[in-house]
Scaffold this motif. Structure first.
Motif, PDB file in Angstrom:
ATOM      1  N   ALA A   1       0.830  -1.207   0.000  1.00 20.34           N
ATOM      2  CA  ALA A   1       0.000   0.000   0.000  1.00 20.34           C
ATOM      3  C   ALA A   1       0.860   1.251   0.000  1.00 20.34           C
ATOM      4  CB  ALA A   1      -0.921   0.002   1.223  1.00 20.34           C
ATOM      5  N   GLN A   2       2.038   1.167   0.610  1.00 19.47           N
ATOM      6  CA  GLN A   2       2.907   2.342   0.680  1.00 19.47           C
ATOM      7  C   GLN A   2       3.569   2.631  -0.665  1.00 19.47           C
ATOM      8  OE1 GLN A   2       6.994   3.155   2.677  1.00 19.47           O
ATOM      9  NE2 GLN A   2       5.504   3.196   4.344  1.00 19.47           N
ATOM     10  N   GLY A   3       3.773   1.581  -1.484  1.00 12.15           N
ATOM     11  CA  GLY A   3       4.410   1.771  -2.781  1.00 12.15           C
ATOM     12  C   GLY A   3       3.697   2.778  -3.667  1.00 12.15           C
ATOM     13  N   PRO A   4       2.388   2.591  -3.957  1.00 17.43           N
ATOM     14  CA  PRO A   4       1.674   3.569  -4.789  1.00 17.43           C
ATOM     15  C   PRO A   4       1.644   4.963  -4.166  1.00 17.43           C
ATOM     16  CG  PRO A   4       0.456   1.514  -4.662  1.00 17.43           C
ATOM     17  CD  PRO A   4       1.559   1.411  -3.652  1.00 17.43           C
ATOM     18  N   LEU A   5       1.575   5.024  -2.832  1.00 13.84           N
ATOM     19  CA  LEU A   5       1.560   6.320  -2.153  1.00 13.84           C
ATOM     20  C   LEU A   5       2.868   7.067  -2.397  1.00 13.84           C
ATOM     21  CD1 LEU A   5       0.348   8.415  -0.219  1.00 13.84           C
ATOM     22  CD2 LEU A   5       1.283   7.073   1.685  1.00 13.84           C
ATOM     23  N   SER A   6       3.999   6.364  -2.310  1.00  8.87           N
ATOM     24  CA  SER A   6       5.287   7.023  -2.523  1.00  8.87           C
ATOM     25  C   SER A   6       5.423   7.504  -3.970  1.00  8.87           C
ATOM     26  CB  SER A   6       6.433   6.078  -2.154  1.00  8.87           C
ATOM     27  OG  SER A   6       6.432   4.916  -2.970  1.00  8.87           O
ATOM     28  N   ALA A   7       4.857   6.746  -4.920  1.00  7.25           N
ATOM     29  CA  ALA A   7       4.894   7.179  -6.326  1.00  7.25           C
ATOM     30  C   ALA A   7       4.071   8.450  -6.512  1.00  7.25           C
ATOM     31  CB  ALA A   7       4.375   6.068  -7.231  1.00  7.25           C
ATOM     32  N   ARG A   8       2.895   8.514  -5.874  1.00  4.44           N
ATOM     33  CA  ARG A   8       2.069   9.716  -5.975  1.00  4.44           C
ATOM     34  C   ARG A   8       2.754  10.905  -5.303  1.00  4.44           C
ATOM     35  NH1 ARG A   8      -1.995   5.909  -4.705  1.00  4.44           N
ATOM     36  NH2 ARG A   8      -2.202   6.704  -2.586  1.00  4.44           N
ATOM     37  N   TRP A   9       3.453  10.625  -4.206  1.00  8.47           N
ATOM     38  CA  TRP A   9       4.209  11.684  -3.528  1.00  8.47           C
ATOM     39  C   TRP A   9       5.264  12.259  -4.477  1.00  8.47           C
ATOM     40  CZ3 TRP A   9       9.384  12.366  -2.489  1.00  8.47           C
ATOM     41  CH2 TRP A   9       9.723  13.364  -1.571  1.00  8.47           C
TER      42      TRP A   9
ATOM     43  N   GLU B   1      -1.819  16.924  -2.803  1.00  7.78           N
ATOM     44  CA  GLU B   1      -1.365  17.411  -1.503  1.00  7.78           C
ATOM     45  C   GLU B   1      -1.647  16.413  -0.378  1.00  7.78           C
ATOM     46  OE1 GLU B   1       0.524  19.538   1.293  1.00  7.78           O
ATOM     47  OE2 GLU B   1       0.578  19.862  -0.889  1.00  7.78           O
ATOM     48  N   PRO B   2      -2.800  15.708  -0.383  1.00 11.24           N
ATOM     49  CA  PRO B   2      -3.003  14.696   0.669  1.00 11.24           C
ATOM     50  C   PRO B   2      -1.919  13.620   0.667  1.00 11.24           C
ATOM     51  CG  PRO B   2      -5.084  15.243  -0.357  1.00 11.24           C
ATOM     52  CD  PRO B   2      -4.021  15.905  -1.183  1.00 11.24           C
ATOM     53  N   ALA B   3      -1.526  13.143  -0.508  1.00 11.39           N
ATOM     54  CA  ALA B   3      -0.453  12.146  -0.583  1.00 11.39           C
ATOM     55  C   ALA B   3       0.861  12.734  -0.098  1.00 11.39           C
ATOM     56  CB  ALA B   3      -0.297  11.628  -2.012  1.00 11.39           C
ATOM     57  N   ASN B   4       1.109  13.991  -0.428  1.00 15.65           N
ATOM     58  CA  ASN B   4       2.321  14.684  -0.016  1.00 15.65           C
ATOM     59  C   ASN B   4       2.443  14.697   1.501  1.00 15.65           C
ATOM     60  OD1 ASN B   4       4.658  16.378  -0.367  1.00 15.65           O
ATOM     61  ND2 ASN B   4       3.377  18.121   0.191  1.00 15.65           N
ATOM     62  N   ARG B   5       1.325  14.942   2.176  1.00 12.37           N
ATOM     63  CA  ARG B   5       1.352  15.000   3.641  1.00 12.37           C
ATOM     64  C   ARG B   5       1.327  13.607   4.277  1.00 12.37           C
ATOM     65  NH1 ARG B   5      -3.227  19.512   5.199  1.00 12.37           N
ATOM     66  NH2 ARG B   5      -2.823  20.983   3.505  1.00 12.37           N
ATOM     67  N   LEU B   6       0.534  12.720   3.676  1.00 13.91           N
ATOM     68  CA  LEU B   6       0.310  11.411   4.283  1.00 13.91           C
ATOM     69  C   LEU B   6       1.573  10.557   4.347  1.00 13.91           C
ATOM     70  CD1 LEU B   6      -1.738   9.415   5.479  1.00 13.91           C
ATOM     71  CD2 LEU B   6      -2.267   8.678   3.150  1.00 13.91           C
ATOM     72  N   LEU B   7       2.348  10.505   3.272  1.00 12.47           N
ATOM     73  CA  LEU B   7       3.528   9.645   3.252  1.00 12.47           C
ATOM     74  C   LEU B   7       4.474   9.968   4.397  1.00 12.47           C
ATOM     75  CD1 LEU B   7       5.267   7.472   1.858  1.00 12.47           C
ATOM     76  CD2 LEU B   7       6.344   9.322   0.556  1.00 12.47           C
TER      77      LEU B   7
END
Length: 334
Positions: A54-62, A73-79
């Motif tokens: 789950a963290q993999g796609p989040l880091s790509a969006r970041w 921006e949510p992905a930027n903050r969440l990671l």
């Protein structure tokens, strides 16, 4: 034009590409150190409930957000707020690539957005990102509810344009949902309009939990099911399709899948992928029959569950002598 329609000129300048990779090669020691720290902290913190897949796609969006090609921006903050994320590791891994991009403007295929071209195992994450964003953009205006199954650390519900807001539900395991809500609040992200539903697809009746949370079956809905089916038993996959088939006509589900080629191949690459996922506690379980054409196999499965096949994009070229590794697809309730 909505946020999901952002256009970026694809960089095909060979000089820019060379500059990008030269910078990355020179700074590779930093990338390697960052990767080791990142993976080490990820595995050490497995009990936190933060899924590695789950963290993999989040880091790509970041990273896409940092590049400015897909603002999130949510992905930027969440990671950076996740309990098993090392901010140092993130910057060591992505910092050299960000520097290289700023020097030459080249974006490697794994992060291009919107993705165009042939989908391969190496760039499928970027292609998948584009596929799901388009599914939202093309279907959300025609439905009354939005459901993200196996939501993990997806942030689409928190970046929808105001004119596209509909009641939204996120479904995932109790541990993941608890951590996500806590971290989203810590990151200062507005949770209004999103209902979190805690349920395990293989152990609990997630659909009943969804109904109990206020979901209405008589209203057409859009379901996203990203990066989940390969990790479930076949029975759980089929049950999920059948539940969605019971929702109002016009409902749409977008999902991705692997084929049995990935589950059964004895190539070194496939064995390493399976071993890595097994070690991370998320083994591969389900795959669509890889016998060409997989569109027929997929249509048969969906039809047996009460859904109508609409669209497919294969992962890898599919011919008589070559089998695809997976793909992305949509189905509808007629």
């Amino acid at each position: 034009m909505t946020e999901f329609d952002q256009k970026v000129v694809s960089r095909r300048d060979p000089i820019a590409e060379i500059i990008f990779y030269v910078v990355c090669i020179v700074l590779f020691p930093a990338i390697l150190v960052g990767y080791v720290i990142w993976i080490g902290k990820l595995y050490a913190g497995r009990t936190s409930g933060v899924s590695g897949t789950a963290q993999g796609p989040l880091s790509a969006r970041w990273f896409q957000h940092q590049l400015g090609i897909r603002r999130d921006e949510p992905a930027n903050r969440l990671l950076m707020a996740l309990p098993n994320t090392s901010q140092l590791a993130v910057w060591l891994v992505f910092g050299p690539m960000l520097l290289a991009y700023r020097l030459c403007g080249y974006v490697p295929p794994a992060f291009q957005y919107p993705f165009e071209g042939k989908v391969t195992l190496n760039n499928q994450a970027s292609a998948r990102q584009t596929f799901y964003d388009k599914a939202v953009d093309q279907n959300l205006a025609d439905v009354a509810q939005f459901v993200i199954l196996g939501a993990g650390f997806d942030t689409r519900a928190f970046r929808l344009p105001k004119q596209q807001l509909v009641p939204t539900f996120e479904v995932d395991t109790p541990q993941t949902m608890a951590i996500k809500q806590e971290v989203l609040k810590m990151a200062g992200i507005d949770l209004a309009g999103v209902t979190f539903v805690a349920a395990n697809f293989e152990k609990e009746d997630w659909f009943k939990r969804l109904l109990d949370a206020g979901f209405e079956t008589e209203k057409p809905s859009l379901f996203l099911w990203e990066g989940v089916t390969p990790y479930l038993e076949r029975e759980a996959v089929e049950d999920t399709f059948r539940n969605i088939a019971s929702v109002a006509r016009g409902s749409v589900i977008a999902f991705d899948y692997f084929t049995t080629e990935i589950l059964e191949s004895q190539s070194l690459q496939m064995r390493l992928i399976r071993a890595s996922l097994q070690a991370g506690g998320e083994p591969l379980k389900f795959g669509i029959d890889s016998t060409p054409p997989t569109s027929e196999r997929l249509a048969e499965l969906l039809r047996s569950c009460g859904l109508s096949f609409r669209e497919q994009h294969t992962l890898g070229k599919e011919t008589e002598g070559k089998r695809s590794l997976g793909g992305f697809a949509t189905a509808v309730v007629d």
